[in-house]
Structure formats: structure tokens, C-alpha cells
Write a protein that holds these residues in place. Sequence first.
Motif, mmCIF file in Angstrom:
data_model
loop_
_atom_site.group_PDB
_atom_site.id
_atom_site.type_symbol
_atom_site.label_atom_id
_atom_site.label_comp_id
_atom_site.label_asym_id
_atom_site.label_seq_id
_atom_site.Cartn_x
_atom_site.Cartn_y
_atom_site.Cartn_z
ATOM 1 N N GLU A 1 -77.394 -79.781 42.219
ATOM 2 C CA GLU A 1 -76.369 -79.037 41.934
ATOM 3 C C GLU A 1 -75.785 -79.514 40.652
ATOM 4 N N LEU A 2 -75.864 -80.804 40.283
ATOM 5 C CA LEU A 2 -75.231 -81.431 39.324
ATOM 6 C C LEU A 2 -76.154 -81.045 38.117
ATOM 7 N N LEU A 3 -77.274 -81.054 38.084
ATOM 8 C CA LEU A 3 -78.247 -80.786 36.888
ATOM 9 C C LEU A 3 -77.922 -79.614 36.456
ATOM 10 N N SER A 4 -78.162 -78.644 37.695
ATOM 11 C CA SER A 4 -77.762 -76.999 37.475
ATOM 12 C C SER A 4 -76.549 -76.711 36.641
ATOM 13 N N SER A 5 -75.541 -77.576 36.977
ATOM 14 C CA SER A 5 -74.134 -77.210 36.377
ATOM 15 C C SER A 5 -74.240 -77.884 34.928
ATOM 16 N N LEU A 6 -74.725 -78.864 34.736
ATOM 17 C CA LEU A 6 -75.246 -79.515 33.527
ATOM 18 C C LEU A 6 -75.717 -78.612 32.423
ATOM 19 N N GLY A 7 -77.042 -77.862 33.014
ATOM 20 C CA GLY A 7 -77.742 -77.144 32.293
ATOM 21 C C GLY A 7 -76.873 -75.915 32.097
ATOM 22 N N GLU A 8 -76.149 -75.311 32.918
ATOM 23 C CA GLU A 8 -75.214 -74.093 32.478
ATOM 24 C C GLU A 8 -74.351 -74.292 31.504
ATOM 25 N N GLY A 9 -73.584 -75.742 31.573
ATOM 26 C CA GLY A 9 -72.611 -75.919 30.810
ATOM 27 C C GLY A 9 -73.195 -76.351 29.404
ATOM 28 N N TYR A 10 -74.251 -76.749 29.210
ATOM 29 C CA TYR A 10 -75.088 -77.140 28.032
ATOM 30 C C TYR A 10 -75.279 -75.782 27.338
ATOM 31 N N VAL A 11 -75.691 -74.975 27.942
ATOM 32 C CA VAL A 11 -76.025 -73.644 27.209
ATOM 33 C C VAL A 11 -74.997 -72.848 26.926
ATOM 34 N N GLU B 1 -89.493 -72.138 30.118
ATOM 35 C CA GLU B 1 -89.315 -72.486 31.480
ATOM 36 C C GLU B 1 -89.335 -74.209 31.601
ATOM 37 N N LEU B 2 -88.575 -74.802 32.329
ATOM 38 C CA LEU B 2 -88.267 -76.208 32.348
ATOM 39 C C LEU B 2 -89.263 -76.590 33.336
ATOM 40 N N SER B 3 -89.239 -78.084 33.780
ATOM 41 C CA SER B 3 -90.242 -78.732 34.428
ATOM 42 C C SER B 3 -89.763 -78.430 35.862
ATOM 43 N N ASN B 4 -88.479 -78.287 36.170
ATOM 44 C CA ASN B 4 -88.304 -78.221 37.540
ATOM 45 C C ASN B 4 -88.102 -76.925 38.187
ATOM 46 N N GLY B 5 -88.761 -75.805 37.250
ATOM 47 C CA GLY B 5 -88.773 -74.446 37.796
ATOM 48 C C GLY B 5 -87.753 -73.663 37.317
ATOM 49 N N SER B 6 -86.631 -74.375 36.701
ATOM 50 C CA SER B 6 -85.471 -73.413 35.967
ATOM 51 C C SER B 6 -86.027 -73.243 34.646
ATOM 52 N N ALA B 7 -85.337 -72.274 33.913
ATOM 53 C CA ALA B 7 -85.291 -71.720 32.697
ATOM 54 C C ALA B 7 -84.108 -71.666 31.868
ATOM 55 N N VAL B 8 -84.264 -71.547 30.601
ATOM 56 C CA VAL B 8 -83.266 -71.322 29.747
ATOM 57 C C VAL B 8 -83.590 -70.114 28.855
ATOM 58 N N LEU B 9 -82.700 -69.066 28.621
ATOM 59 C CA LEU B 9 -83.019 -67.872 27.637
ATOM 60 C C LEU B 9 -82.130 -68.251 26.568
ATOM 61 N N LEU B 10 -82.719 -68.133 25.507
ATOM 62 C CA LEU B 10 -82.045 -68.498 24.067
ATOM 63 C C LEU B 10 -82.546 -67.393 23.062
ATOM 64 N N THR B 11 -81.221 -67.341 22.177
ATOM 65 C CA THR B 11 -81.671 -66.541 20.900
ATOM 66 C C THR B 11 -82.428 -67.270 20.022
ATOM 67 N N VAL B 12 -83.721 -66.788 19.608
ATOM 68 C CA VAL B 12 -84.500 -67.761 18.824
ATOM 69 C C VAL B 12 -84.495 -67.165 17.097
ATOM 70 N N GLY B 13 -83.934 -65.942 16.929
ATOM 71 C CA GLY B 13 -83.927 -65.326 15.780
ATOM 72 C C GLY B 13 -83.443 -64.103 15.487
ATOM 73 N N LYS B 14 -83.330 -63.509 14.293
ATOM 74 C CA LYS B 14 -82.932 -62.158 14.200
ATOM 75 C C LYS B 14 -83.970 -61.209 13.740
ATOM 76 N N ASP C 1 -77.008 -65.955 25.653
ATOM 77 C CA ASP C 1 -77.881 -67.447 26.117
ATOM 78 C C ASP C 1 -77.183 -67.756 27.542
ATOM 79 N N LYS C 2 -78.220 -68.168 28.461
ATOM 80 C CA LYS C 2 -77.921 -68.354 29.529
ATOM 81 C C LYS C 2 -79.009 -69.298 30.314
ATOM 82 N N PHE C 3 -78.559 -70.177 31.070
ATOM 83 C CA PHE C 3 -79.425 -71.167 31.860
ATOM 84 C C PHE C 3 -79.511 -70.526 33.196
ATOM 85 N N MET C 4 -80.786 -70.548 33.726
ATOM 86 C CA MET C 4 -81.041 -69.953 35.159
ATOM 87 C C MET C 4 -81.593 -71.111 35.937
ATOM 88 N N THR C 5 -81.217 -71.160 37.241
ATOM 89 C CA THR C 5 -81.801 -72.032 38.231
ATOM 90 C C THR C 5 -83.199 -71.548 38.539
#
Length: 340
Positions: free
Chosen positions: A38-48, A303-316, A56-60
Motif C-alpha cells: 500500500e505504501l509503495l502504491s501511494s508513493l508511486g501515485e504521489g510521485y507521478v 510496466e514496472l517490475s511488480n506488475g504496476s505501471a505508469v502512463l506518461l506523456t512522452v512527447g507532442k 499522467d497516472k500511476f496504476m496498481t
Amino acid sequence: SYNSILKNLPERSQRYALLEELQDIIDENYYGKRSREELLSSLGEGYVNSLGDTDDKFMTGEEYKEYLREISGNMSGIGAKTERVKNTLKITKVYSNSPAKKAGLKAGDIIVGFDGIKLNKSNFKELTGKLSGENLSSVNIIYKRDKTEKSVTLMKGYEIPSVEWDVYENVGYLKIADFFSKTADDLKEQTEKLVSSGMKAIIIDLRENESTNYDYMLSCLDIFVPMDSSDNHTFKVADENGNIIKTLSTTPGEVNIPVAILASTKTKAAAEFFCSAMKDFSKAVIFSDGNTAGDVSLMEVFELSNGSAVLLTVGKVQPYKGESYEDEGITPDYIYESDS
């Protein structure tokens, strides 16, 4: 690379030392209990979230699985897209002819509970699972609209249509509400049927399309747009300094039939660039109730090593011809008056 990792070791050590210190304080002193996951998920969400870009969003792991089901077009449920806002769900899109649409739900409604139980941190995952699942089962949704709380009971069991079609005299009509992995095959099949049946023109309806799935959109463009033989490419993607970091191009194969595209001020992202390419290659004229949304962000999932993922803007994304229409949107060839 390995060398860059070694070079950045001092910075990395300093960065993670703070987190380890914070974790030690929590382990020794925090009254409640939170799992490390839970802490890692919250950390990832806050980081993004600290990036300041609402797209942009972090996904469990579970959220990522749901995201993959969604973009494949295989999700079933009430026919609405949602996003988590704290311990509620905000409806971002309602599909036509869906249980959600028939029940009167609208984009912007905030779901606060199910079957008489309000959402909170501990039951969020369990209760929100009621939105999808077995066909022909019902769910009672508690939601807020304009600060007024309401509830509605509706049946689940809605499969999002990839392409809807109809015929008006000698004109074919195709509605693409989203770009899924199966959309190009469905679009090609329906287009070829309309052409072979003697249709004189085709209308493509993108008024509700807000898709960010550029790869699936390009597969749909392949049906109408010829392969680009110049060095311009169909689209270019630039980083924050204007440097071209990748190109997106179509492949051979095109249907020759007059096309009119119905767009709206809500048409955005990949759907806008479908309009752009069709117009730039002289394959369609655009009808809209105003300029499109002007969203040129290219999103990618990591996709991250624990199965979670991050959706990011990479360009225009830059159009085939002319200047970028970021924020300004595409100017249509013809304006129609909106019903809303």
C-alpha cells in the motif's frame, strides 16, 4: 546503461536514503498499519501526481490489468469509463446505448457507493469491482451530481462496440467511439461492405472519441490513407525541446470513396490526428461544431517490475502538414450547430 547507473549512484543513494529514513520512523512510531504494498502504491501515485499533468497516472497491478482490458475493447460492465479520485470514481465517458446511458448517468458524475455502501479506502477495491463482471447482473450505484446525491439500479453486461454502422439512402455511416485493438479489423470489414454495396460516400463519426491509443488509430488510418513515400512521415513526435524522438507512419492500402468526418469540440488526441491525416492527405472533409480539443500529447505505458505501471506523456505529436494545433484544435471545413 550500466555506466550511467554507476555515475548516478551518489544521487540515487541520497534519494533513497530519505525514503529509508521515513520508513524507519513509520515502522517504529506509526499507530496504524499499512502494508508495504500500500505504501509503495501511494508513493508511486504521489510521485507521478507531482508531475502536475492530470493525464499522467500511476496504476496498481489490478488497475493496470483493467486498463489493458479497457484498451482491448473486451471489458464488460455498465458502459462507462471512470477514473479514481481519492475514494470515489469520476465518470469520464458514457457510451451510447449502454446501461449507464439508459440510466441517465453522465460524464462528470461522481460515484460514491454501491448497493447502499459508501466507498472508503478499505472497501474501494472490492466495491468498485461491481462495475464489471458477469452479464445480466444488476448493481445499485450511488452518485453525486451538482452536490446532489442520487442512486440508480442498472444491469451489467455491456460490451463496448468497436464500430457502429448504419445506412442512410446511399451514404454509409460508421461511428468510432474509441480506438481499440480490434477497431481496425471491424472498421475495414464494415467499410468494405459499404463500398461493395454501392454506397456513394461514408460518414465517420468521431464526435465522442477521446482515445489516446495512437497505434490502434494508425491501423484504422491504413484503411484510407496511402503509405507516405516522403520523409515527412504521417506524424512526428517531439520532446520538450522540439527534437524529433520518433515518427509514426501508415502502411500501404487505401479505400477510395468520399469521406466526411463528424467531429466535435470533444474530439481529442488520437481522434484529432485521424482527422488531421485524413484532411492532409485529401481523403476527407471535416464537419464540427467548433475546433477540436487541441490535445497533441502522446502517452505511453511503462510496466514496472511488480506488475504496476505508469502512463506518461512522452512527447507532442506534430501533424503531417502545417503547424501544431496544440490547445487551438483543428479548424473544421464546415461548422454545424450542436444540439447541446
